[in-house]
Scaffold this motif. Structure first.
Motif, mmCIF file in Angstrom:
data_model
loop_
_atom_site.group_PDB
_atom_site.id
_atom_site.type_symbol
_atom_site.label_atom_id
_atom_site.label_comp_id
_atom_site.label_asym_id
_atom_site.label_seq_id
_atom_site.Cartn_x
_atom_site.Cartn_y
_atom_site.Cartn_z
ATOM 1 N N LEU A 123 -2.756 5.772 6.384
ATOM 2 C CA LEU A 123 -2.625 4.536 6.986
ATOM 3 C C LEU A 123 -3.440 3.073 6.400
ATOM 4 O O LEU A 123 -2.315 2.005 6.153
ATOM 5 N N ALA A 124 -3.812 3.041 6.635
ATOM 6 C CA ALA A 124 -5.380 2.450 6.469
ATOM 7 C C ALA A 124 -6.244 2.270 5.142
ATOM 8 O O ALA A 124 -5.758 0.925 4.150
ATOM 9 N N ALA A 125 -5.976 3.507 3.758
ATOM 10 C CA ALA A 125 -6.371 3.406 3.270
ATOM 11 C C ALA A 125 -5.170 2.573 2.328
ATOM 12 O O ALA A 125 -5.389 2.216 1.464
ATOM 13 N N MET A 126 -3.421 2.617 2.973
ATOM 14 C CA MET A 126 -2.743 2.537 1.876
ATOM 15 C C MET A 126 -2.826 0.934 2.286
ATOM 16 O O MET A 126 -2.059 0.180 1.225
ATOM 17 N N GLU A 127 -3.207 -0.457 3.977
ATOM 18 C CA GLU A 127 -3.104 -1.236 3.552
ATOM 19 C C GLU A 127 -3.705 -1.824 2.411
ATOM 20 O O GLU A 127 -3.965 -3.310 1.765
ATOM 21 N N ILE A 128 -4.831 -1.296 2.905
ATOM 22 C CA ILE A 128 -6.263 -1.606 1.870
ATOM 23 C C ILE A 128 -5.334 -1.824 0.319
ATOM 24 O O ILE A 128 -5.036 -1.944 -0.864
ATOM 25 N N LEU A 129 -4.734 -0.833 -0.127
ATOM 26 C CA LEU A 129 -4.376 -0.843 -1.389
ATOM 27 C C LEU A 129 -3.269 -1.718 -2.068
ATOM 28 O O LEU A 129 -2.619 -2.369 -3.095
ATOM 29 N N ARG A 130 -2.333 -1.704 -0.887
ATOM 30 C CA ARG A 130 -1.692 -2.875 -0.995
ATOM 31 C C ARG A 130 -1.802 -4.117 -0.998
ATOM 32 O O ARG A 130 -1.536 -4.882 -1.595
ATOM 33 N N HIS A 131 -2.596 -4.563 -0.135
ATOM 34 C CA HIS A 131 -2.859 -6.076 0.145
ATOM 35 C C HIS A 131 -4.250 -6.326 -0.695
ATOM 36 O O HIS A 131 -5.093 -7.529 -0.163
ATOM 37 N N GLU A 132 -5.354 -5.625 -0.465
ATOM 38 C CA GLU A 132 -6.508 -6.469 -1.334
ATOM 39 C C GLU A 132 -6.137 -5.670 -2.818
ATOM 40 O O GLU A 132 -6.929 -5.988 -3.142
ATOM 41 N N PHE A 133 -6.258 -4.014 -2.872
ATOM 42 C CA PHE A 133 -5.837 -4.030 -4.689
ATOM 43 C C PHE A 133 -5.043 -3.811 -5.616
ATOM 44 O O PHE A 133 -4.306 -4.468 -6.622
ATOM 45 N N THR A 134 -3.445 -4.630 -4.930
ATOM 46 C CA THR A 134 -2.138 -4.932 -5.074
ATOM 47 C C THR A 134 -1.563 -3.416 -5.898
ATOM 48 O O THR A 134 -1.471 -3.559 -6.663
ATOM 49 N N LEU A 135 -2.142 -2.266 -5.422
ATOM 50 C CA LEU A 135 -1.791 -1.236 -5.793
ATOM 51 C C LEU A 135 -0.678 -0.898 -5.129
ATOM 52 O O LEU A 135 -0.166 -1.137 -3.594
ATOM 53 N N LYS A 136 0.771 -0.019 -6.372
ATOM 54 C CA LYS A 136 1.560 0.527 -5.053
ATOM 55 C C LYS A 136 1.397 1.809 -4.800
ATOM 56 O O LYS A 136 0.540 2.942 -5.461
ATOM 57 N N VAL A 137 2.252 1.664 -4.056
ATOM 58 C CA VAL A 137 2.190 3.614 -3.702
ATOM 59 C C VAL A 137 3.911 3.569 -3.294
ATOM 60 O O VAL A 137 4.223 3.707 -3.128
ATOM 61 N N PRO A 138 3.879 4.947 -4.175
ATOM 62 C CA PRO A 138 3.255 6.258 -4.984
ATOM 63 C C PRO A 138 3.347 5.252 -6.521
ATOM 64 O O PRO A 138 2.479 6.480 -7.168
ATOM 65 N N SER A 139 4.201 4.726 -7.186
ATOM 66 C CA SER A 139 3.027 4.047 -8.194
ATOM 67 C C SER A 139 2.295 5.171 -8.623
ATOM 68 O O SER A 139 2.281 4.790 -10.001
ATOM 69 N N ASP A 140 1.114 3.691 -7.999
ATOM 70 C CA ASP A 140 -0.378 3.404 -8.361
ATOM 71 C C ASP A 140 -0.479 4.338 -7.705
ATOM 72 O O ASP A 140 -2.313 5.776 -9.228
#
Length: 207
Positions: A123-140
């Motif tokens: 869940l921590a990884a998901m938050e960082i990817l979405r809000h700091e790297f603007t990556l989409k889970v799971p498409s990215d």
């Protein structure tokens, strides 16, 4: 519980059952989930989705849960002729997992999938990817955790994970403890209960 501590407890004849951890000591009953098989499934499943750069965020390196889940995960990847792209340590702490995710995605070759040693790390990884790297889970990036805590099923998380049979582990541990209290000469038992994949929205759909 360290091996020396386990031995000391056994020497004094204290009824003890270790739950959700294992020690390399045969004299004490232990109850856990199949961490190796759960990690193996995660590695194979992420590879089967077509991911080529799969990373691992681990917990406490000295803990049996980290070691078993990582070992299963690596074996699952090997069964698909893949290697782990990178490993970072999250120490089963939210902020440490955030830092681990930042390191993984600041490298020249970014992961396209992550297996985390528990749901908090995932869940921590998901938050960082979405809000700091603007990556989409799971498409990215696809993400799989382990444990199936209640937050994993929240719609905003929809985390694919491996469910531990917590209620069954508690029941079996309680039964073993009661038996030890009644039968002082009872031989220790080591029980490994099956873990169950829970597919949700944080992993790609199979192509």
């Amino acid at each position: 519980m360290a091996q020396t501590q386990a031995g000391l407890v056994d020497d004094f004849g204290i009824p003890v059952v270790i739950i959700n951890r294992t020690v390399d000591y045969a004299g004490i009953s232990q109850v856990g989930s199949d961490n190796i098989q759960g990690g193996y499934w995660a590695g194979r499943y992420l590879s089967s989705l077509g991911h080529q750069h799969i990373a691992f965020i681990g917990g406490l390196p000295d803990s049996s849960t980290h070691q078993q889940r990582e070992a299963g995960f690596l074996e699952g990847l090997r069964s698909m002729n893949q290697d782990c792209l990178a490993t970072e340590i999250g120490n089963y702490r939210y902020e440490d997992a955030c830092q681990a995710t930042r390191r993984l995605f600041s490298s020249p070759t970014r992961p396209d999938a992550i297996f985390a040693a528990n749901d908090l790390l995932a869940l921590a990884a998901m938050e960082i990817l979405r809000h700091e790297f603007t990556l989409k889970v799971p498409s990215d990036v696809s993400i799989i955790g382990f444990d199936d805590v209640p937050m994993a099923a929240w719609p905003s998380n929809s985390l694919s994970t491996v469910r531990q049979p917590v209620d069954m582990m508690i029941q079996k541990a309680t039964e073993l403890l009661m038996k030890q209290m009644i039968q002082e000469d009872m031989q220790p038992e080591h029980l490994i209960l099956p873990a169950t994949p829970m597919l949700r929205g944080s992993t790609r759909l199979p192509s």
